[in-house]
Design a protein around this motif. Sequence first.
Motif, PDB file in Angstrom:
ATOM      1  N   THR A 128       0.813  -1.222   0.000  1.00  0.00           N
ATOM      2  CA  THR A 128       0.000   0.000   0.000  1.00  0.00           C
ATOM      3  C   THR A 128       0.845   1.270   0.000  1.00  0.00           C
ATOM      4  O   THR A 128       0.449   2.276  -0.573  1.00  0.00           O
ATOM      5  N   LEU A 129       1.999   1.230   0.678  1.00  0.00           N
ATOM      6  CA  LEU A 129       2.835   2.426   0.816  1.00  0.00           C
ATOM      7  C   LEU A 129       4.300   2.024   0.896  1.00  0.00           C
ATOM      8  O   LEU A 129       4.658   1.099   1.633  1.00  0.00           O
ATOM      9  N   ILE A 130       5.142   2.713   0.126  1.00  0.00           N
ATOM     10  CA  ILE A 130       6.586   2.475   0.156  1.00  0.00           C
ATOM     11  C   ILE A 130       7.275   3.795   0.487  1.00  0.00           C
ATOM     12  O   ILE A 130       7.034   4.804  -0.177  1.00  0.00           O
ATOM     13  N   LYS A 131       8.118   3.774   1.509  1.00  0.00           N
ATOM     14  CA  LYS A 131       8.861   4.974   1.900  1.00  0.00           C
ATOM     15  C   LYS A 131      10.357   4.696   1.792  1.00  0.00           C
ATOM     16  O   LYS A 131      10.806   3.618   2.132  1.00  0.00           O
ATOM     17  N   SER A 132      11.101   5.688   1.336  1.00  0.00           N
ATOM     18  CA  SER A 132      12.546   5.524   1.210  1.00  0.00           C
ATOM     19  C   SER A 132      13.217   6.865   1.454  1.00  0.00           C
ATOM     20  O   SER A 132      12.680   7.915   1.091  1.00  0.00           O
ATOM     21  N   VAL A 142       8.297  -0.740   3.716  1.00  0.00           N
ATOM     22  CA  VAL A 142       7.221  -1.191   2.836  1.00  0.00           C
ATOM     23  C   VAL A 142       6.045  -1.594   3.715  1.00  0.00           C
ATOM     24  O   VAL A 142       6.169  -2.474   4.573  1.00  0.00           O
ATOM     25  N   LEU A 143       4.903  -0.937   3.525  1.00  0.00           N
ATOM     26  CA  LEU A 143       3.695  -1.227   4.285  1.00  0.00           C
ATOM     27  C   LEU A 143       2.715  -1.992   3.411  1.00  0.00           C
ATOM     28  O   LEU A 143       2.455  -1.595   2.261  1.00  0.00           O
ATOM     29  N   GLY A 144       2.213  -3.087   3.935  1.00  0.00           N
ATOM     30  CA  GLY A 144       1.238  -3.876   3.210  1.00  0.00           C
ATOM     31  C   GLY A 144      -0.074  -3.962   3.954  1.00  0.00           C
ATOM     32  O   GLY A 144      -0.232  -3.407   5.040  1.00  0.00           O
ATOM     33  N   THR A 145      -1.028  -4.680   3.376  1.00  0.00           N
ATOM     34  CA  THR A 145      -2.326  -4.837   4.025  1.00  0.00           C
ATOM     35  C   THR A 145      -2.258  -5.784   5.215  1.00  0.00           C
ATOM     36  O   THR A 145      -3.159  -5.796   6.057  1.00  0.00           O
ATOM     37  N   LYS A 146      -1.172  -6.572   5.317  1.00  0.00           N
ATOM     38  CA  LYS A 146      -1.074  -7.561   6.390  1.00  0.00           C
ATOM     39  C   LYS A 146       0.244  -7.494   7.162  1.00  0.00           C
ATOM     40  O   LYS A 146       0.581  -8.415   7.897  1.00  0.00           O
TER      41      LYS A 146
END
Length: 336
Positions: free
Chosen positions: A146-150, A247-251
Motif C-alpha cells: 500500500t505504501l513504500i517509503k525511502s 514497505v507497508l502492506g495490508t497484512k
Amino acid sequence: MVNICLIGTGRAGMIHGRNMAGKIKNARLIALCDPMEENLQKAQSELAVKYVYRNYRDALANDEIDAVVIVTPTAYHKEIAIAAAQAKKHILCEKPLTMDEQECKEIIAAAKTNNVKLQVGFMRRFDANFQEAKKVVDEGAIGDVTLIKSLTHGPSQPKEWMYDISISSGPIGEVNSHDLDTLRWFANDEVASIYAIGGNFRSPEVKENYPDYYDTVSMNIKFKSGILGAIDGAQYVQYGYDARAEVLGTKGSILIGEQGKNNVLIAQQNHQMTRSTMNSWTHLFREAYVAEDQAFVDCILEDTTPLVTGYDGMMAVKLVHAGLTSLLNNRIEYVS
C-alpha cells in the motif's frame, strides 16, 4: 573469463576496479582508462593491469576487452556507452545513465542493436537486506503493498557544481535517484504522479548565486496501480550517511536499514548510551557493489537480462526530471 576495462578511476570507479581485480568470479580486470594522468597512475600502481589508456576510444579498439565499466562524469556517459556498444563491449554504467531521457533511449537502442548487455549501477537492488525484503514482498508475506517509503541523507558538503541544479538536479538527482529506483522496484509498477517540496536549510551562503538550490526535499508519489510512495532526501546532513526504506502492506510491514554503523552500543558511567553512525555509502553498500559487479559478469556469461536494465536507468532519469519540475513549479507533475 570476461575481460574488463574500467573507464574512470576516481573514488567510485576504484570500487568497481578493486572488485573486478580480485573479488568477482570469472572476471579479469585487464585495462584502465582515465584522461587524468594522476588518477590513472595511482590506479595502475594499485591494480597493475595489462593495459592503460588515456583515451577511451583506444581502449575500445582492444579486441581483448569484452566489457567496460563506465564511472565517468555523467556528461560523458552517452558518447562512451554508445561507442562501447558499437565496439561490441558489454556495458555496466554507473547511475545516472545520462541526464536526459532521449540520450538514455539512444544508449538503450545502441546496446540492443549491437546485442550487448547494458546494466545500470543502482547497487541497492543487490544489497542483501533489500533483496531479502523484495523477496518477502513478492511472496505476499505482508499482503498487498500500500505504501513504500525511502530516504537518503548524505553527510558531505556539496561540491560547487552541485549547487547548480541545472547540472546536478540537486538531492533529487544526487541522492534520491536511488530511492526512486527502489520504489519502482518494490511496487513493480510505474509512477503516475509526483509532488515535491524542498528548501535550502544548510547552505544559506549560496542562495544569492544559486537561488534555486535546495538541500532538503520531500516527495509524495502515486503509482498507476494506486500504491503510494514517499521519499525524503538531504545533502550535507553531517551526522552520517543514512539510507533506509519501509514497505507497508495490508497484512504487515518491512523495515530496511538503520542509522547505526554496527550493533555496538556503548553505555558509560555518565548514563549516556552511544553508537556510531554510518560514515559512508562506500561502507554501507560495500558488499552490494561486489554483488552488482558479479551479477554483471554472470549476465554476460549466462546471457540473461541484467537486474537493472537500461530502461530502469531511463525511468530513474525521467522521474528525477519530473520531481525537479514539480519542486520548481510547486505543482503535481503527472508522469506519462
